[in-house]
Design a protein around this motif. Structure first.
Motif, mmCIF file in Angstrom:
data_model
loop_
_atom_site.group_PDB
_atom_site.id
_atom_site.type_symbol
_atom_site.label_atom_id
_atom_site.label_comp_id
_atom_site.label_asym_id
_atom_site.label_seq_id
_atom_site.Cartn_x
_atom_site.Cartn_y
_atom_site.Cartn_z
ATOM 1 N N GLY A 1 40.494 -24.424 101.293
ATOM 2 C CA GLY A 1 39.473 -24.160 99.951
ATOM 3 C C GLY A 1 39.049 -25.555 99.662
ATOM 4 N N GLN A 2 39.403 -25.961 99.793
ATOM 5 C CA GLN A 2 40.049 -27.529 99.092
ATOM 6 C C GLN A 2 38.382 -28.339 99.407
ATOM 7 O OE1 GLN A 2 39.172 -28.630 95.868
ATOM 8 N NE2 GLN A 2 39.699 -30.694 95.809
ATOM 9 N N ALA B 1 31.512 -30.122 101.632
ATOM 10 C CA ALA B 1 29.926 -29.339 101.251
ATOM 11 C C ALA B 1 29.406 -29.992 100.549
ATOM 12 C CB ALA B 1 30.129 -28.175 100.318
ATOM 13 N N GLU B 2 29.724 -31.128 99.473
ATOM 14 C CA GLU B 2 29.407 -32.240 98.959
ATOM 15 C C GLU B 2 28.541 -33.459 100.024
ATOM 16 O OE1 GLU B 2 32.408 -34.184 96.891
ATOM 17 O OE2 GLU B 2 33.239 -32.718 95.838
ATOM 18 N N THR B 3 28.552 -33.286 100.981
ATOM 19 C CA THR B 3 28.045 -34.128 101.561
ATOM 20 C C THR B 3 27.465 -33.828 103.079
ATOM 21 O OG1 THR B 3 30.037 -34.481 102.359
ATOM 22 C CG2 THR B 3 29.402 -36.477 101.500
ATOM 23 N N ALA B 4 27.652 -32.994 103.003
ATOM 24 C CA ALA B 4 26.327 -31.993 103.743
ATOM 25 C C ALA B 4 25.516 -32.123 104.023
ATOM 26 C CB ALA B 4 27.360 -30.655 104.049
ATOM 27 N N GLY C 1 29.036 -27.939 83.094
ATOM 28 C CA GLY C 1 27.761 -28.477 83.585
ATOM 29 C C GLY C 1 28.413 -29.313 84.520
ATOM 30 N N LYS C 2 29.300 -29.697 85.306
ATOM 31 C CA LYS C 2 29.753 -30.680 86.647
ATOM 32 C C LYS C 2 29.475 -29.853 87.731
ATOM 33 C CE LYS C 2 32.815 -32.848 86.977
ATOM 34 N NZ LYS C 2 34.337 -34.308 87.365
ATOM 35 N N ASP C 3 28.662 -29.184 88.127
ATOM 36 C CA ASP C 3 28.171 -28.424 88.934
ATOM 37 C C ASP C 3 27.026 -28.890 89.461
ATOM 38 O OD1 ASP C 3 30.988 -27.357 89.625
ATOM 39 O OD2 ASP C 3 30.936 -25.717 88.580
ATOM 40 N N LYS D 1 25.564 -28.865 92.996
ATOM 41 C CA LYS D 1 26.658 -28.000 94.329
ATOM 42 C C LYS D 1 26.864 -26.926 93.908
ATOM 43 C CE LYS D 1 31.616 -27.158 93.542
ATOM 44 N NZ LYS D 1 32.921 -28.579 93.418
ATOM 45 N N ALA D 2 26.094 -26.284 95.251
ATOM 46 C CA ALA D 2 25.950 -24.985 95.465
ATOM 47 C C ALA D 2 27.490 -23.710 94.535
ATOM 48 C CB ALA D 2 25.978 -24.182 96.750
ATOM 49 N N THR D 3 26.547 -23.204 93.820
ATOM 50 C CA THR D 3 27.833 -21.777 93.348
ATOM 51 C C THR D 3 26.835 -21.098 93.137
ATOM 52 O OG1 THR D 3 26.880 -22.074 91.022
ATOM 53 C CG2 THR D 3 28.952 -24.714 91.606
#
Length: 288
Positions: A151-152, A158-161, A232-234, A239-241
């Motif tokens: 998962g990690q 996902a951060e660079t996708a 607020g970091k996402d 980032k998709a959440t």
């Protein structure tokens, strides 16, 4: 009933971890281990102890896997906070381990906490050898490349996708990163008793996903003073959440639906599982 039992579980695990680490001395890495394992809601330990109670397993046996899952969770937080991962400076209202010490000490403290988790899961206090082997084997699967680590890894990728994660992608990611340890915790009591884990597994899958949705909501609406970590970091990272894809209202509804399904999975246990139902409701009502 739930809040009292959660507090009792937290106190019992705090005391057990302190006792286990008492003989480790005072090297910086040991102090960092104790610091990294301090505090928190101890919800995973609570699930272990309550699932054990549900199967009439004595607390003296259940405390070992309860402490094991908290050591494993602590390791994951220490490593997740590192600059090469989530790069967080605050955890539970205090500086993260790599800030309070240094990165090398944080890596070693996390490594040692992970090793401690397996030591506790395989301890003779858990019961017969076959029970201890099953606890350690299932914990390895939950924590490793098929569970939390997977998962990690998906989260970091996902951060660079090029394309953002879909709802199905986020659900898969969080089932590993967050859900796998929740599922192990809820099933530990059944494993201690040699009983069927299916109802508790289904319960934990709903609870774990609801917990993560609540975390995503707290990252949008939460107060850092209450959460004990940055919020607020996402959104800042794009980032998709669950919240970014569903919106706040739909995310809340999804979390409530998941809690309802989790509670329904406990029907075979009747009223004896009420504290576990309260735990599921708690995860979407919490402020930290």
């Amino acid at each position: 009933m739930f809040s009292q039992r959660l507090s009792e579980a937290a106190a019992a695990v705090e005391a057990h971890l302190a006792l286990v680490m008492e003989g480790y001395g005072t090297l910086p890495v040991v102090e960092a281990m104790r610091y990294g394992a301090r505090g928190g809601k101890r919800l995973r330990a609570f699930l272990v102890l309550e699932s054990a109670r549900l199967h009439s397993v004595e607390a003296a046996r259940a405390i070992w896997p309860a402490a094991a899952i908290e050591a494993m969770h602590a390791y994951s937080l220490v490593h997740d906070d590192l600059p090469c991962m989530d790069d967080d400076d605050l955890r539970r209202g205090l500086p993260t381990v790599h800030i309070a010490w240094d990165e090398a000490t944080a890596v070693l403290a996390g490594d040692a906490l992970q090793a401690l988790a397996f030591e506790l899961a395989a301890h003779p206090g858990c019961g017969p050898p076959e029970v201890r082997a099953e606890l350690a084997l299932s914990l390895a699967r939950a924590a490793g490349a098929g569970g939390m680590v997977r998962g990690q890894a998906l989260d970091m990728a996902a951060e660079t996708a090029v394309e953002p994660l879909t709802l199905a992608g986020i659900t898969e990611l969080q089932a590993g990163k967050t859900g796998a340890l929740f599922e192990w915790s809820a099933c530990a009591g059944a494993r201690l008793a040699g009983a069927d884990i299916a109802p508790l597994s289904a319960y934990a899958q709903g609870l774990g996903l609801a917990f993560q949705i609540a975390d995503d909501i707290l990252d949008v609406e939460g107060d850092a003073a209450k959460t004990g970590k940055a919020v607020g970091k996402d959104a800042a990272a794009g980032k998709a959440t669950f919240v970014s894809l569903l919106g706040l209202d739909a995310a809340r509804r999804r979390a409530r639906d998941l809690v309802e399904s989790a509670c329904a999975a406990l029907d075979p246990y009747g009223k004896r599982a009420e504290s576990l139902r309260e735990a599921a409701r708690f995860v979407i009502a919490r402020e930290h």
